[in-house]
Every structure is written in structure tokens, then in C-alpha cells.
Design a protein around this motif. Structure first.
Motif, PDB file in Angstrom:
ATOM      1  N   PRO A   1      68.710  30.258  44.983  1.00  0.00           N
ATOM      2  CA  PRO A   1      69.754  31.281  45.276  1.00  0.00           C
ATOM      3  C   PRO A   1      70.165  32.552  46.038  1.00  0.00           C
ATOM      4  O   PRO A   1      68.790  33.033  45.832  1.00  0.00           O
ATOM      5  CB  PRO A   1      71.294  31.390  44.782  1.00  0.00           C
ATOM      6  CG  PRO A   1      70.268  30.865  43.154  1.00  0.00           C
ATOM      7  CD  PRO A   1      69.174  30.930  42.999  1.00  0.00           C
ATOM      8  N   GLY A   2      70.431  32.672  47.585  1.00  0.00           N
ATOM      9  CA  GLY A   2      70.513  33.672  48.130  1.00  0.00           C
ATOM     10  C   GLY A   2      69.901  35.146  47.323  1.00  0.00           C
ATOM     11  O   GLY A   2      69.206  36.118  48.229  1.00  0.00           O
ATOM     12  N   ALA A   3      71.227  35.294  46.244  1.00  0.00           N
ATOM     13  CA  ALA A   3      71.185  36.680  46.177  1.00  0.00           C
ATOM     14  C   ALA A   3      69.842  37.177  45.493  1.00  0.00           C
ATOM     15  O   ALA A   3      68.697  38.371  45.381  1.00  0.00           O
ATOM     16  CB  ALA A   3      72.173  37.483  45.096  1.00  0.00           C
ATOM     17  N   ARG A   4      69.169  35.941  44.750  1.00  0.00           N
ATOM     18  CA  ARG A   4      67.979  35.927  44.228  1.00  0.00           C
ATOM     19  C   ARG A   4      66.790  36.338  45.250  1.00  0.00           C
ATOM     20  O   ARG A   4      66.094  36.797  45.324  1.00  0.00           O
ATOM     21  CB  ARG A   4      67.837  34.862  43.503  1.00  0.00           C
ATOM     22  CG  ARG A   4      66.282  34.805  42.818  1.00  0.00           C
ATOM     23  CD  ARG A   4      66.327  33.512  41.108  1.00  0.00           C
ATOM     24  NE  ARG A   4      65.258  33.893  41.100  1.00  0.00           N
ATOM     25  CZ  ARG A   4      63.506  32.751  41.115  1.00  0.00           C
ATOM     26  NH1 ARG A   4      63.887  31.781  42.241  1.00  0.00           N
ATOM     27  NH2 ARG A   4      63.158  32.924  40.491  1.00  0.00           N
ATOM     28  N   ARG A   5      67.126  35.675  46.009  1.00  0.00           N
ATOM     29  CA  ARG A   5      66.037  35.677  47.218  1.00  0.00           C
ATOM     30  C   ARG A   5      66.282  37.084  47.970  1.00  0.00           C
ATOM     31  O   ARG A   5      64.891  37.530  48.702  1.00  0.00           O
ATOM     32  CB  ARG A   5      66.094  35.460  47.958  1.00  0.00           C
ATOM     33  CG  ARG A   5      65.169  34.666  49.935  1.00  0.00           C
ATOM     34  CD  ARG A   5      65.819  33.377  50.470  1.00  0.00           C
ATOM     35  NE  ARG A   5      66.788  33.170  51.334  1.00  0.00           N
ATOM     36  CZ  ARG A   5      67.371  32.418  50.522  1.00  0.00           C
ATOM     37  NH1 ARG A   5      67.138  31.517  50.010  1.00  0.00           N
ATOM     38  NH2 ARG A   5      68.647  32.821  50.616  1.00  0.00           N
ATOM     39  N   THR A   6      67.182  37.615  48.164  1.00  0.00           N
ATOM     40  CA  THR A   6      67.194  39.036  48.911  1.00  0.00           C
ATOM     41  C   THR A   6      66.547  39.958  47.979  1.00  0.00           C
ATOM     42  O   THR A   6      66.039  40.544  48.483  1.00  0.00           O
ATOM     43  CB  THR A   6      68.330  39.266  48.828  1.00  0.00           C
ATOM     44  OG1 THR A   6      69.445  38.412  49.951  1.00  0.00           O
ATOM     45  CG2 THR A   6      68.967  40.201  49.683  1.00  0.00           C
ATOM     46  N   ARG A   7      66.802  39.733  47.045  1.00  0.00           N
ATOM     47  CA  ARG A   7      66.342  40.483  45.924  1.00  0.00           C
ATOM     48  C   ARG A   7      65.234  40.678  45.643  1.00  0.00           C
ATOM     49  O   ARG A   7      63.838  42.531  45.803  1.00  0.00           O
ATOM     50  CB  ARG A   7      67.456  40.629  44.192  1.00  0.00           C
ATOM     51  CG  ARG A   7      66.546  41.801  43.829  1.00  0.00           C
ATOM     52  CD  ARG A   7      67.073  42.839  43.767  1.00  0.00           C
ATOM     53  NE  ARG A   7      66.751  43.919  42.510  1.00  0.00           N
ATOM     54  CZ  ARG A   7      66.423  45.461  42.750  1.00  0.00           C
ATOM     55  NH1 ARG A   7      66.361  45.666  44.502  1.00  0.00           N
ATOM     56  NH2 ARG A   7      65.795  46.228  41.562  1.00  0.00           N
ATOM     57  N   ALA A   8      64.453  39.588  45.810  1.00  0.00           N
ATOM     58  CA  ALA A   8      63.066  39.735  45.531  1.00  0.00           C
ATOM     59  C   ALA A   8      62.459  40.198  47.176  1.00  0.00           C
ATOM     60  O   ALA A   8      60.861  41.711  46.780  1.00  0.00           O
ATOM     61  CB  ALA A   8      62.546  37.992  45.770  1.00  0.00           C
ATOM     62  N   ARG A   9      62.752  40.173  47.838  1.00  0.00           N
ATOM     63  CA  ARG A   9      62.432  40.543  49.041  1.00  0.00           C
ATOM     64  C   ARG A   9      62.372  41.897  49.164  1.00  0.00           C
ATOM     65  O   ARG A   9      61.470  43.177  49.032  1.00  0.00           O
ATOM     66  CB  ARG A   9      63.137  40.262  50.522  1.00  0.00           C
ATOM     67  CG  ARG A   9      63.344  38.379  50.666  1.00  0.00           C
ATOM     68  CD  ARG A   9      61.898  38.189  51.264  1.00  0.00           C
ATOM     69  NE  ARG A   9      61.363  36.490  51.622  1.00  0.00           N
ATOM     70  CZ  ARG A   9      61.526  35.475  50.285  1.00  0.00           C
ATOM     71  NH1 ARG A   9      62.037  35.718  49.273  1.00  0.00           N
ATOM     72  NH2 ARG A   9      61.583  34.255  50.515  1.00  0.00           N
ATOM     73  N   GLN A  10      63.634  42.867  48.448  1.00  0.00           N
ATOM     74  CA  GLN A  10      63.722  43.715  48.404  1.00  0.00           C
ATOM     75  C   GLN A  10      63.080  44.619  47.677  1.00  0.00           C
ATOM     76  O   GLN A  10      62.008  45.639  47.887  1.00  0.00           O
ATOM     77  CB  GLN A  10      65.456  44.411  48.031  1.00  0.00           C
ATOM     78  CG  GLN A  10      65.188  46.165  47.754  1.00  0.00           C
ATOM     79  CD  GLN A  10      66.731  46.059  47.339  1.00  0.00           C
ATOM     80  OE1 GLN A  10      67.375  45.132  46.911  1.00  0.00           O
ATOM     81  NE2 GLN A  10      67.426  47.259  46.837  1.00  0.00           N
ATOM     82  N   LEU A  11      62.187  43.985  46.695  1.00  0.00           N
ATOM     83  CA  LEU A  11      61.574  44.895  45.506  1.00  0.00           C
ATOM     84  C   LEU A  11      59.898  44.617  46.369  1.00  0.00           C
ATOM     85  O   LEU A  11      59.343  45.405  46.190  1.00  0.00           O
ATOM     86  CB  LEU A  11      61.545  44.082  44.493  1.00  0.00           C
ATOM     87  CG  LEU A  11      62.864  43.923  43.526  1.00  0.00           C
ATOM     88  CD1 LEU A  11      62.285  42.618  42.058  1.00  0.00           C
ATOM     89  CD2 LEU A  11      62.785  45.275  42.986  1.00  0.00           C
ATOM     90  N   ALA A  12      59.763  43.844  46.848  1.00  0.00           N
ATOM     91  CA  ALA A  12      58.496  43.218  47.999  1.00  0.00           C
ATOM     92  C   ALA A  12      57.966  44.482  48.566  1.00  0.00           C
ATOM     93  O   ALA A  12      57.185  45.790  48.711  1.00  0.00           O
ATOM     94  CB  ALA A  12      58.118  42.277  48.261  1.00  0.00           C
ATOM     95  N   ASP A  13      58.934  44.939  49.454  1.00  0.00           N
ATOM     96  CA  ASP A  13      59.112  45.580  49.895  1.00  0.00           C
ATOM     97  C   ASP A  13      59.198  47.443  49.017  1.00  0.00           C
ATOM     98  O   ASP A  13      58.962  48.716  50.217  1.00  0.00           O
ATOM     99  CB  ASP A  13      60.222  46.703  50.782  1.00  0.00           C
ATOM    100  CG  ASP A  13      61.117  44.877  52.059  1.00  0.00           C
ATOM    101  OD1 ASP A  13      59.736  44.365  52.659  1.00  0.00           O
ATOM    102  OD2 ASP A  13      61.699  44.656  52.543  1.00  0.00           O
TER     103      ASP A  13
END
Length: 293
Positions: A213-225
């Protein structure tokens, strides 16, 4: 005396008569003038089938075997019912012993592959091959879609398991490399950063593959940065070389940051239901007037 016959059942087809016969129940003659009765008379009293009719009746115990002589039976010949009512022609037998005739004729028609009565009733009951095909079409569609759905589900599940393994492996590798680097950095400000950089890139790549889901994908991108140690820690602060104590404090701060981010990476493996709820909540917050991000 003439055996009393029971009233016929309107609409009883040839196939049903055969089933009743096999079940051991007596077969009642179809009503005079009914379709079933007409079919029986035309089919079983035909000259080409009389011998077969007599043979069937003898085998069923409805006619006496020696007296009926099926091999020489002609239009004027007679048959002898097992009940002593005297000789009679097959036509008279079909009238006087209607139940016996119906039983023998139904058995003959059921055994014959070209039974006109069975064919007519089958077409009437089933509505033809086109109706049968349309009726079976939903079942055929479900039968075809179920394997495809199962394969798709297995593929998605396999991809999720693989991504989970990659996240756990990347998290463990990055933590080990980060701790080793930070320990060396406290002693040597020019400690080798290559291993931690490789682990950083591998974990970042796994985070980039996290999907909905969208919130999971967004959080993963944030952690990668936000992953620490994308670059080596500094050796100097301005023009002054950092001392041992300063490097130790900097290393401790980075350790805490690494632990927080890696704990958040583990949270990405929570159940899909949780992330769907987070996604819905964030969308509602964005569309609600006066809501803050």
C-alpha cells in the motif's frame, strides 16, 4: 383373470422408466394416447423389433420362453404371458397386459442406443447442446480462472517473501558494517568506509522495491533517503582535526540513528492490513479541511 393395472403417470419419460425398472419397482403403462404410449407402440411393435421385444419380455419373466418362440415370431404369431391368460398376438398383449408390455418395451428402448423416446426426452429435458454449453459456461470460466488466480497469488506471495528476506538480510548487513566502521572511526578518522557504503546501497535498493500500500511505499522511500553513513564521517571540524572524544560522541550519535532507522525498516514487514489502514488514514487527513500532514 385380467390383472388390475394402475393409473399411468403423465410425462414419465423413457429414461425415467428404465431407472424405475432397474430399481426393481413396477412400471405402469403410459396413458392411452400419450406421447410415451405412442412411442412404445410404434417402436416396439415394429416388425423388425418384435423378436427383440419378446426376448426382453422372456428375460424379464413376463412371457413364457418356450411358447413365445421369438425367432419365428411374425405379425400373426402369438405369445404366451407367464400369467395363464392364453395365447395372444403381440398387439393384444400390449392392450391386455399393458404394464408388462410397457416394462418390456421400456427395457428394450433403454438398452437400444438409438432409442427415439430417450432421445426426445433428453432433448426436451436438456434444451439441446447450446443450452447445456451456456449453462456450463460459468463453471468452465471458474475452472479456468481458479488456477490463474492461484498462480497469481503464489507469485505475489513469493515476491513478498523474497523482498522480506532481502530487507532482513540488508538490514543485518548494514548494521554489522556500520558498527564495524564506527568502531574503527573512533580510533582512526580515516577508517575504510567501503563496506558500509556497499551495505548502504544494497539496503537502499531493497527499500526501493517495496510496493503498495501507498503508506508503506512512501515510508520505504523515506527510509532509503534517511539511512545514515551514506558518506564517511568527517575527519576535521573546520580547520581542527577531531579528537578521540569528539569522534566517539559522533559515532555514538550515528549508532543511535542507525538503530532507529533499522527498527523502522523492520516495521515495513508488518501485515498488509496495517499499511492499508495507514494509507486510508493519510488520505483522509489530506482531504479533511484544516488537517495537517
Amino acid at each position: 383373470m385380467r390383472r388390475r393395472t394402475r393409473p399411468g403417470r403423465a410425462g414419465l419419460g423413457t429414461a425415467a422408466a428404465v431407472l424405475v425398472l432397474l430399481a426393481g419397482a413396477p412400471v405402469s403403462a403410459a396413458p392411452a394416447g400419450s406421447k410415451e404410449r405412442d412411442v412404445q407402440l410404434v417402436y416396439c411393435l415394429d416388425a423388425s423389433r418384435r423378436a427383440e421385444l419378446v426376448t426382453a419380455a422372456v428375460r424379464l419373466g413376463l412371457l413364457q420362453p418356450g411358447a413365445s418362440a421369438p425367432d419365428s415370431l411374425m405379425a400373426t404369431d402369438s405369445v404366451m404371458p407367464t400369467a395363464s391368460v392364453g395365447r395372444m398376438t403381440p398387439e393384444a398383449w400390449s392392450v391386455r397386459r399393458q404394464d408388462d408390455f410397457a416394462r418390456a418395451c421400456s427395457a428394450l428402448m433403454g438398452a437400444a442406443s438409438d432409442s427415439p423416446g430417450a432421445g426426445a426426452e433428453e432433448k426436451k429435458g436438456e434444451g439441446g447442446w447450446w443450452e447445456t454449453f451456456l449453462t456450463s459456461l460459468p463453471l468452465l470460466a471458474v475452472g479456468a480462472l481458479l488456477p490463474l488466480g492461484g498462480q497469481a497469488w503464489e507469485r505475489v506471495s513469493s515476491e513478498r517473501r523474497l523482498l522480506k528476506q532481502q530487507l532482513e538480510s540488508g538490514r543485518a548487513s548494514f548494521r554489522a558494517a556500520a558498527r564495524e566502521y564506527l568502531r574503527n572511526y573512533e580510533d582512526d578518522p580515516a577508517a575504510d568506509h567501503a563496506a558500509v557504503l556497499t551495505a548502504h546501497e544494497a539496503l537502499g535498493a531493497a527499500l526501493a522495491r517495496v510496493a503498495a500500500p501507498g503508506a508503506r511505499r512512501t515510508r520505504a522511500r523515506q527510509l532509503a533517503d534517511e539511512l545514515p553513513l551514506a558518506r564517511p564521517l568527517p575527519e576535521f571540524s573546520g580547520d581542527r582535526r577531531l579528537g578521540t572524544d569528539a569522534r566517539a560522541r559522533r559515532a555514538q550519535e550515528v549508532r543511535q540513528s542507525v538503530d532507529r532507522k533499522l527498527s523502522a525498516v523492520s516495521d515495513l514487514n508488518r501485515r498488509t492490513f496495517y499499511w492499508r489502514w495507514r494509507t486510508a488514514r493519510e488520505r483522509l487527513a489530506r482531504t479533511t479541511p484544516g488537517a495537517t500532514a
